[in-house]
Design an enzyme around this catalytic site. Sequence first.
Site, PDB file in Angstrom:
ATOM      1  N   TYR A   5       0.838  -1.197   0.000  1.00 56.61           N
ATOM      2  CA  TYR A   5       0.000   0.000   0.000  1.00 56.61           C
ATOM      3  C   TYR A   5       0.877   1.252   0.000  1.00 56.61           C
ATOM      4  O   TYR A   5       1.649   1.491   0.935  1.00 56.61           O
ATOM      5  CB  TYR A   5      -0.936   0.016   1.200  1.00 56.61           C
ATOM      6  CG  TYR A   5      -2.041  -1.021   1.163  1.00 56.61           C
ATOM      7  CD1 TYR A   5      -2.346  -1.720  -0.005  1.00 56.61           C
ATOM      8  CD2 TYR A   5      -2.790  -1.308   2.297  1.00 56.61           C
ATOM      9  CE1 TYR A   5      -3.364  -2.667  -0.037  1.00 56.61           C
ATOM     10  CE2 TYR A   5      -3.820  -2.250   2.281  1.00 56.61           C
ATOM     11  CZ  TYR A   5      -4.089  -2.934   1.105  1.00 56.61           C
ATOM     12  OH  TYR A   5      -5.103  -3.871   1.086  1.00 56.61           O
TER      13      TYR A   5
ATOM     14  N   SER B 108     -13.388  -3.614  -0.007  1.00 51.22           N
ATOM     15  CA  SER B 108     -14.096  -2.808  -1.007  1.00 51.22           C
ATOM     16  C   SER B 108     -15.610  -2.984  -0.926  1.00 51.22           C
ATOM     17  O   SER B 108     -16.260  -3.387  -1.895  1.00 51.22           O
ATOM     18  CB  SER B 108     -13.591  -3.139  -2.415  1.00 51.22           C
ATOM     19  OG  SER B 108     -12.293  -2.651  -2.620  1.00 51.22           O
ATOM     20  N   PRO B 109     -16.206  -2.672   0.218  1.00 51.46           N
ATOM     21  CA  PRO B 109     -17.646  -2.873   0.385  1.00 51.46           C
ATOM     22  C   PRO B 109     -18.507  -1.961  -0.486  1.00 51.46           C
ATOM     23  O   PRO B 109     -19.701  -2.220  -0.646  1.00 51.46           O
ATOM     24  CB  PRO B 109     -17.871  -2.575   1.867  1.00 51.46           C
ATOM     25  CG  PRO B 109     -16.752  -1.663   2.239  1.00 51.46           C
ATOM     26  CD  PRO B 109     -15.578  -2.139   1.444  1.00 51.46           C
ATOM     27  N   LEU B 110     -17.899  -0.921  -1.070  1.00 49.28           N
ATOM     28  CA  LEU B 110     -18.659   0.018  -1.899  1.00 49.28           C
ATOM     29  C   LEU B 110     -18.203   0.020  -3.354  1.00 49.28           C
ATOM     30  O   LEU B 110     -18.669   0.851  -4.143  1.00 49.28           O
ATOM     31  CB  LEU B 110     -18.540   1.442  -1.328  1.00 49.28           C
ATOM     32  CG  LEU B 110     -18.915   1.612   0.146  1.00 49.28           C
ATOM     33  CD1 LEU B 110     -18.677   3.047   0.594  1.00 49.28           C
ATOM     34  CD2 LEU B 110     -20.364   1.220   0.386  1.00 49.28           C
TER      35      LEU B 110
ATOM     36  N   THR C  69     -11.377  -1.613 -10.952  1.00 53.23           N
ATOM     37  CA  THR C  69     -11.274  -0.749 -12.136  1.00 53.23           C
ATOM     38  C   THR C  69     -12.524   0.089 -12.386  1.00 53.23           C
ATOM     39  O   THR C  69     -12.444   1.185 -12.938  1.00 53.23           O
ATOM     40  CB  THR C  69     -10.992  -1.597 -13.390  1.00 53.23           C
ATOM     41  OG1 THR C  69     -12.025  -2.590 -13.533  1.00 53.23           O
ATOM     42  CG2 THR C  69      -9.640  -2.285 -13.292  1.00 53.23           C
TER      43      THR C  69
END
Length: 305
Positions: A52, A215-217, A222
């Site tokens: 990260y 990445s719940p949203l 991409t």
Amino acid sequence: MKYYEIPNSNLIVSKLALGCMRLAELSFEEAEKLIYTAREWGINVFDHADIYGNGKSETIFGEVLKKNPTLRKQIIIQTKCGIKEGYYDSSEEHILASVNASLERLNTDYLDVLLIHRPDALTDFSEVAKAFKILRGEKKVKFFGVSNMNSIQIEILQKHLPNKLIFNQLHFNVVHSLMIDEIFNVNIANDYAVNRTGDILDYMRINDITMQAWSPLQISLTKGTYLDHPDYLKLNQKLHEIGTKYGISPAAVAVAWILRHPAQIQVVVGTTKPASLRELVKAVDIELTKEEWYDLYLSVGKKLP
């Protein structure tokens, strides 16, 4: 905040974890404020990876810890390793080197949790297990897990380990819901019946492995978020409608959708804005009705058989 007791460990974790991938984009002051906002609202798990920000996300987090040393005992630090530029590497050598580098960047002498970021086709899982045993013996890592692995991969790794793996981090949300599609479409000749996950959700429930939803949203890495996305008008209408009912944001409703599942899924939220984080935390106090949960699932265009 509400919490889960994680099986096969002594960890008590907040239902939301703060994903630190984008911490590298912040100044020290902004990062410190975000971390303390998370703590103020009861979040005690901070999710990192060595890649990260090319290590900068861990570095800035470590700088906050250095300035605020009492913070370390209040939180659970988790990081991941195994991804290099152009390939995956879960060799013993890389895992050990990666952990040592993460510990230095994070200004700590131990990690609460280490995950293998993605499966490496060319590393024998017995080598991964050997690295885990060394790290546990040196008291550099307390607990271990995986990320983006299926049930067979976990089984192969687990057979070499004396201690249970406790987490598997996977992409999951109301749009990216392959694990749910499989449940409904058993023995049916349609695309949703294709088993793309190896029954991983049920496997984790059987084996007391806690799922962490990343990445719940996000539709995908991409395509970006589905919030206010023109391809998901009906979903967004439902998110707003339910959000108005409970007095929370559409994003919080989306997180509540994940939390409503009985598997006790921990949701990794990656916002860098304290105000957005405060809104997302409200999801833990909402339990969607069964009808609301299904309405959201179907609003994406899915159909029940």
